[in-house]
Design an enzyme around this catalytic site. Sequence first.
Site, PDB file in Angstrom:
ATOM      1  N   SER A 139       0.863  -1.183   0.000  1.00 57.74           N
ATOM      2  CA  SER A 139       0.000   0.000   0.000  1.00 57.74           C
ATOM      3  C   SER A 139       0.898   1.231   0.000  1.00 57.74           C
ATOM      4  O   SER A 139       2.084   1.147   0.361  1.00 57.74           O
ATOM      5  CB  SER A 139      -0.870   0.004   1.266  1.00 57.74           C
ATOM      6  OG  SER A 139      -1.504   1.253   1.458  1.00 57.74           O
ATOM      7  N   TYR A 152      -2.460  -1.206  10.386  1.00 56.27           N
ATOM      8  CA  TYR A 152      -2.386  -1.311   8.926  1.00 56.27           C
ATOM      9  C   TYR A 152      -1.044  -0.799   8.413  1.00 56.27           C
ATOM     10  O   TYR A 152      -0.382  -1.443   7.583  1.00 56.27           O
ATOM     11  CB  TYR A 152      -3.535  -0.517   8.304  1.00 56.27           C
ATOM     12  CG  TYR A 152      -3.699  -0.713   6.826  1.00 56.27           C
ATOM     13  CD1 TYR A 152      -4.398  -1.808   6.324  1.00 56.27           C
ATOM     14  CD2 TYR A 152      -3.175   0.202   5.919  1.00 56.27           C
ATOM     15  CE1 TYR A 152      -4.566  -1.991   4.955  1.00 56.27           C
ATOM     16  CE2 TYR A 152      -3.334   0.028   4.553  1.00 56.27           C
ATOM     17  CZ  TYR A 152      -4.033  -1.065   4.075  1.00 56.27           C
ATOM     18  OH  TYR A 152      -4.181  -1.249   2.710  1.00 56.27           O
TER      19      TYR A 152
END
Length: 257
Positions: A139, A152
Amino acid sequence: MSVKGKTAIITGSNSGIGLGIAEELAKAGAKVILNSFTDNEEDHALAERIGKAHGVEARYIKADMSKPDECRALVEQAGACDILVNNAGIQHVAGIEEFPNEKWDAIIAINLSSAFHTTAAALPIMRKSGWGRVINVASAHGLRASPFKSAYVAAKHGVVGLTKVTALETAQEPITANAICPGYVLTPLVEAQIPDTMKEYDMSREDVIKDVMLTRQPSKEFATVEQLGGTALYLCSDAAAQVTGTTISVDGGWTAM
């Protein structure tokens, strides 16, 4: 190198980015293994549809990516693994002091540890066949941080680190390992959020996308699952044979800032 006839395992692939990557690999002739933690008729029907649409073998295998044994069993049950796409992931947003322990553990397990377990199971198969590609979907948050996303961000940074180690351990073999780092991607889940956000802010669709959802994405456009699939396909090509241990950002310029 064509991917035709190669077997690709894509975790977390019954929707969104994983499904988009599976579709592009199947379109190019790869056999695809779809995966998620559910096991219903729709999952198997999805694999059947992809197989028929592209004239390839496509199967669905249930495996809970929070469980190490199931991660490894997924690779074993596939029977082959030339391309491994570690895509499974979940999210939770909260401040560090309020972040639930169980959410932290689940995010680390599914977003990071699962990639370790599937890679460990896949590498011996790739070495035996003499070719392999490990593609980890990280990401922009694997390269940058945001508040309230501690688990995350930690997991995605870990995925980038795991990618580098995998690349170094396979550097003298015809196996590569790379991470794709998407920014905001237009998935069905994101698409479903747009109408509610329009109502909340009393804004047009265009303004919600540009000024609310894509505030960090300089292009002011979502990446698409097809673009991510194309990036994965490139990483499987001969042109990328010396591309290993790195990240490819598909984020509209987010990480350039």
